[in-house]
Write an enzyme that holds these catalytic residues in place. Structure first.
Site: not given
Length: 223
Positions: A200-201
């Protein structure tokens, strides 16, 4: 749209994504010194059989602050920092002469890892340069003489002709002298960031920052 613009979805960089599912980078497991931590990660990259794990992007800037980047091979590292070799008349060397602040980037994409170094570059000793130069393959030693790196040349044939003349002068087994215009740079790190891709970065970014007395402070950066 320009007829030469690629419009296929498979070529659209905006939709190219990978979900990184690697282990996190826990600050409690870091080495006290960034060069020791780099050694651990470099060993991991070598063990993973990455293509040219010693390849790094070297970024420099001229006196007006205009940046330039290129890929160079790391040829040594120790407690002092990171060493690479080049023609001292090349663009990067000329820019280092007027602005020694540089950045190094090790892009270990298959492992979802990066190491980003900022620091000052300085020339290594003639003795250190000579020791490394003698360890290079014969053809690479000739190439250091044949190419006036970053200068404009008319044709490929000019370069190959210069190389052929040198090969005739210094055949295999002959001692090739160290070019006076060629040598090493040591990048003394002022900050070293270890970047680990996460889902999710929400990546892990831990940066060592040099302090007085040769000590290092570690800080976590938001992704």
């Amino acid at each position: 749209m320009n007829e030469h613009t690629h419009s296929g979805r498979e070529l659209d960089p905006a939709v190219m994504r990978e979900q990184y599912r690697t282990a996190g980078l826990d600050g409690s497991g870091l080495e006290d010194d960034p060069m020791d931590q780099f050694h651990r990660w470099f060993a991991d990259a070598v063990a993973a059989q990455l293509y040219e794990p010693n390849a790094m992007v070297v970024s420099t800037a001229d006196a007006q602050g205009r940046p330039s980047s290129r890929t160079v091979l790391l040829k040594g590292y120790d407690a002092r920092g990171f060493v690479f070799y080049t023609n001292y008349t090349s663009r990067k060397a000329r820019e280092i002469d007027v602005n020694p602040q540089v950045s190094l980037l090790f892009p270990w994409h298959p492992m979802a890892r990066q190491v980003i170094v900022t620091g000052r570059a300085e020339r290594v000793s003639a003795e250190e340069t000579a020791e490394y130069f003698r360890s290079r393959p014969h053809g690479s030693r000739l190439g250091a003489w044949a190419s006036a790196q970053s200068s404009v040349i008319g044709t490929r044939e000019e370069l190959e002709r210069a190389y052929a003349e040198l090969a005739a002068r210094y055949p295999e087994g002959a001692e090739v002298p160290v070019p006076p215009h060629w040598g090493g740079f040591l990048v003394v790190p002022e900050a070293v960031e270890f970047w680990q891709g996460r889902p999710n970065r929400l990546h892990d970014r831990l940066r060592y920052v040099g302090e007085d007395g040769g000590k290092w402070r570690v800080e976590r950066l938001a992704p």
